[in-house]
Scaffold this active site. Structure first.
Site, PDB file in Angstrom:
ATOM      1  N   TYR A 268       0.850  -1.187   0.000  1.00 25.96           N
ATOM      2  CA  TYR A 268       0.000   0.000   0.000  1.00 25.96           C
ATOM      3  C   TYR A 268       0.888   1.241   0.000  1.00 25.96           C
ATOM      4  CZ  TYR A 268      -3.785  -3.091   1.632  1.00 25.96           C
ATOM      5  OH  TYR A 268      -4.709  -4.094   1.762  1.00 25.96           O
ATOM      6  N   HIS A 276      -6.601   1.165  -1.911  1.00 21.67           N
ATOM      7  CA  HIS A 276      -6.415  -0.269  -2.065  1.00 21.67           C
ATOM      8  C   HIS A 276      -4.949  -0.560  -2.380  1.00 21.67           C
ATOM      9  CE1 HIS A 276     -10.622  -1.429  -1.860  1.00 21.67           C
ATOM     10  NE2 HIS A 276     -10.920  -0.415  -2.653  1.00 21.67           N
ATOM     11  N   LYS A 307      -4.762  -5.559  -9.276  1.00 23.83           N
ATOM     12  CA  LYS A 307      -3.446  -5.343  -8.697  1.00 23.83           C
ATOM     13  C   LYS A 307      -2.377  -5.808  -9.674  1.00 23.83           C
ATOM     14  CE  LYS A 307      -5.394  -6.253  -4.148  1.00 23.83           C
ATOM     15  NZ  LYS A 307      -5.808  -4.856  -3.973  1.00 23.83           N
TER      16      LYS A 307
END
Length: 356
Positions: A268, A276, A307
């Site tokens: 993060y 997120h 991601k």
């Protein structure tokens, strides 16, 4: 916007080390110099007391105490609440669910609600003790376990029927369920602090060796993680995980467990309350090989959560004998320093999206 500003004030420090704020220095004022030097000499950013770490027999590393858990969460987002998704908020959520706050239930005073809860809790304990004695007597008589379970179901049904009768007579739902009776404190206005903050092994090592935050013994942590006599591959695996964790923490990333997405770590920029995680990290050895299906599977899981997959190849820069010697000498930080991290970003190439 207001929520983000409040979060920025709450999560000021990215690590559990608060910098010392020195007073302003006025160059032409001698008293200002004396006050500044005195503040510089006497101030310290170390914790007045280290946070105790509990090492369980099952290999779990936990921190108890509400203030200690909040401190570790607000200063770097360390650990995960065992009864929460991330931040240890179970106690506050349970107090709100059971309406144990100072406002109480509408139409009742707090003292009346507390007295009613205490009465119901004692009644439930008496009923349970009576049933336990009855169940023990049935077992002594040789009654089948299936019949005992049937008796227990009947007892629970009768208990629930009494609660429904109470609701029908008062017109208000019962403030205490049978499953909530044991977690309410004796004062009836709070719940027992049963939630703990669970740390990853690398987090426990980081807060013990790299930062003097936890009151813990590093050899005890490693012995519980690897066993009393670990093999060299086990030692290397842990060293690689810690080297990667320390590497990203030292570069300002908030590092969390990535088990939810099938990887080792999540990165993060600031922490879970703000954004997120952007990257999922898989820690690998330089000579570790996998087939295409393995990489594709991990990438699909990570890509489905929007991601980017990072393959962190952690290489050992010294011979295995040197690592073993440092490890047996308990010079763990020197052993971790023998590893270096090299990243490789893995992305799926799509002709329709990547055409430039």
């Amino acid at each position: 916007m207001a929520k983000r500003v409040a979060g920025s004030k709450r999560y000021v420090h990215p690590l559990p080390i608060e910098p010392v704020v020195l007073p302003p220095l006025i160059a032409h004022n001698p008293l200002s110099w004396v006050y500044w030097v005195l503040a510089y000499v006497t101030s310290s950013n170390q914790l007045p007391r280290k946070i105790p770490l509990e090492v369980g027999a099952d290999g779990r590393y936990t921190v108890t105490g509400r203030e200690q858990m909040q401190y570790l969460w607000e200063h770097g987002f360390f650990g995960t609440g065992q009864l929460s998704r991330s931040e240890p908020t179970w106690q506050a959520r349970t107090v709100d669910r059971l309406q144990l706050d100072t406002e109480g239930i509408a139409g009742h005073k707090l003292e009346q609600v507390t007295q009613l809860r205490r009465k119901q809790r004692l009644e439930f304990k008496r009923e349970r003790a009576s049933f336990e004695r009855k169940r023990l007597e049935l077992r002594r008589q040789g009654v089948l376990e299936s019949e005992i379970l049937e008796q227990e179901r009947l007892w629970l049904k009768q208990l629930r029927d009494r609660e429904l009768q109470w609701e029908a007579s008062t017109g208000d739902p019962s403030p205490v369920r049978a499953e909530d009776a044991e977690i309410i404190a004796e004062d009836g206005a709070s719940v027992l602090p049963i939630e703990k903050l669970e740390l990853m092994p690398v987090e426990a090592l980081f807060l013990t060796l790299a930062l003097p935050v936890l009151h813990a013994d590093a050899p005890a942590i490693l012995a519980r993680t690897l066993g009393p006599q670990p093999a060299l591959p086990q030692i290397e695996r842990l060293c690689r995980l810690y080297a990667a964790y320390h590497h990203y923490r030292s570069h300002g990333w908030c590092v969390r467990s990535g088990i939810k997405f099938g990887c080792d770590f999540l990165l993060y920029r600031r922490g879970p309350p703000f954004h997120h995680a952007e990257f999922s990290v898989m820690v690998l050895a330089p000579d570790e090989r996998h087939d295409y299906t393995w990489y594709s599977t991990v990438a699909r899981v990570v890509g489905g959560a929007q991601k980017t997959l990072v393959l962190a190849y952690v290489a050992r820069r010294a011979a295995a004998d040197q690592l073993a010697a440092l490890w047996h000498a308990r010079r763990y930080m020197e052993a971790f320093a023998l590893f270096e991290v090299h990243e490789l970003v893995y992305r799926r190439w799509l002709p329709g999206k990547n055409r430039e």
